[in-house]
Scaffold this motif. Sequence first.
Motif, PDB file in Angstrom:
ATOM      1  N   ASN A  32       0.538   2.761   9.874  1.00  0.00           N
ATOM      2  CA  ASN A  32       1.842   2.332  10.353  1.00  0.00           C
ATOM      3  C   ASN A  32       2.094   2.848  11.761  1.00  0.00           C
ATOM      4  OD1 ASN A  32       3.135   4.972  10.320  1.00  0.00           O
ATOM      5  ND2 ASN A  32       3.323   4.792   8.107  1.00  0.00           N
ATOM      6  N   GLN A  34       5.458   4.280  14.111  1.00  0.00           N
ATOM      7  CA  GLN A  34       6.837   4.733  13.996  1.00  0.00           C
ATOM      8  C   GLN A  34       7.425   4.985  15.377  1.00  0.00           C
ATOM      9  OE1 GLN A  34       7.334   7.861  10.911  1.00  0.00           O
ATOM     10  NE2 GLN A  34       5.199   7.467  10.415  1.00  0.00           N
ATOM     11  N   LEU A  49      10.093   2.430  11.119  1.00  0.00           N
ATOM     12  CA  LEU A  49       8.697   2.487  10.692  1.00  0.00           C
ATOM     13  C   LEU A  49       8.229   1.065  10.439  1.00  0.00           C
ATOM     14  CD1 LEU A  49       7.066   4.829   8.073  1.00  0.00           C
ATOM     15  CD2 LEU A  49       6.788   2.361   7.886  1.00  0.00           C
ATOM     16  N   GLN A  51       5.038  -0.956   8.947  1.00  0.00           N
ATOM     17  CA  GLN A  51       3.755  -0.883   8.265  1.00  0.00           C
ATOM     18  C   GLN A  51       2.759  -1.804   8.981  1.00  0.00           C
ATOM     19  OE1 GLN A  51       4.003  -1.241   3.945  1.00  0.00           O
ATOM     20  NE2 GLN A  51       6.174  -0.667   4.053  1.00  0.00           N
TER      21      GLN A  51
ATOM     22  N   ARG B 100       0.385   5.833   2.389  1.00  0.00           N
ATOM     23  CA  ARG B 100       0.377   6.225   3.799  1.00  0.00           C
ATOM     24  C   ARG B 100       1.091   5.196   4.654  1.00  0.00           C
ATOM     25  NH1 ARG B 100      -0.302  11.469   5.011  1.00  0.00           N
ATOM     26  NH2 ARG B 100      -2.324  12.311   4.384  1.00  0.00           N
ATOM     27  N   SER B 101       1.005   3.932   4.255  1.00  0.00           N
ATOM     28  CA  SER B 101       1.613   2.885   5.083  1.00  0.00           C
ATOM     29  C   SER B 101       3.130   3.001   5.123  1.00  0.00           C
ATOM     30  CB  SER B 101       1.211   1.507   4.573  1.00  0.00           C
ATOM     31  OG  SER B 101       1.712   1.307   3.263  1.00  0.00           O
ATOM     32  N   GLN B 102       3.677   3.675   4.112  1.00  0.00           N
ATOM     33  CA  GLN B 102       5.133   3.800   4.036  1.00  0.00           C
ATOM     34  C   GLN B 102       5.602   5.214   4.383  1.00  0.00           C
ATOM     35  OE1 GLN B 102       6.352   2.481   0.144  1.00  0.00           O
ATOM     36  NE2 GLN B 102       4.927   0.770   0.179  1.00  0.00           N
ATOM     37  N   GLU B 103       4.681   6.063   4.835  1.00  0.00           N
ATOM     38  CA  GLU B 103       5.024   7.456   5.023  1.00  0.00           C
ATOM     39  C   GLU B 103       5.875   7.681   6.260  1.00  0.00           C
ATOM     40  OE1 GLU B 103       1.707  10.073   5.428  1.00  0.00           O
ATOM     41  OE2 GLU B 103       2.937  11.864   5.692  1.00  0.00           O
ATOM     42  N   THR B 104       7.030   8.273   6.056  1.00  0.00           N
ATOM     43  CA  THR B 104       7.862   8.762   7.153  1.00  0.00           C
ATOM     44  C   THR B 104       7.829  10.275   7.119  1.00  0.00           C
ATOM     45  OG1 THR B 104       9.343   6.853   7.153  1.00  0.00           O
ATOM     46  CG2 THR B 104      10.178   8.879   8.127  1.00  0.00           C
TER      47      THR B 104
END
Lengths: 112, 116
Positions: A32, A34, A49, A51, B100-104
């Motif tokens: 992703n 950010q 964020l 993806q 991981r793709s959604q990890e903030t």
Amino acid sequence: KQEVTQIPAALSVPEGENLVLNCSFTDSAIYNLQWFRQDPGKGLTSLLLIQSSQREQTSGRLNASLDKSSGRSTLYIAASQPGDSATYLCAVIRVSRGKLIFGQGTTLQVKP
Amino acid sequence: DTGVSQDPRHKITKRGQNVTFRCDPISEHNRLYWYRQTLGQGPEFLTYFQNEAQLEKSRLLSDRFSAERPKGSFSTLEIQRTEQGDSAMYLCASSPLGERSQETQYFGPGTRLLVL
């Protein structure tokens, strides 16, 4: 090696203007991307964020886009306000890694 | 407030002294990261914990640096024999275990270190 670059390094605009901040990255194998905001001497606040499978995300006056194939992202800020003055950082998480790799940031000043 | 906290917020020390910083992550966040940020630059990764296990260390983390997370909750970062080049903001971040793709990652306020 993943590198993240942000242009411009600094930007000054009058209140009310729409503006675009740019971020580019060299390796498209990312989980992703950010965008963060950092006020002077403070920690980072996550803004948006995106993806790797997405093209854009919106939150209020902010819209972020992602073009993974070209290694680019933009942060669009509509109707800028003096309170938007801060440093904006973009960061990516590479596939098979958990750490964020940051650009050097764009420092924005919005003049009343 | 249930955010990431760091202590102290500011530290001034003399060259050659040891310093230790503490990070308390958001409750139940399994992942914990340390970053270092110098003036005008973006943060650089130092090290990463998943629970109590230190899974990755940057080459920036010389043998003078050590980090621990003994019970998978708070973490400490120690710098021994500080040098003027260690002057920076040290940031801690945490995130929950998940895709991981959604990890903030949620960042603390940082500890600003000045080595005289």
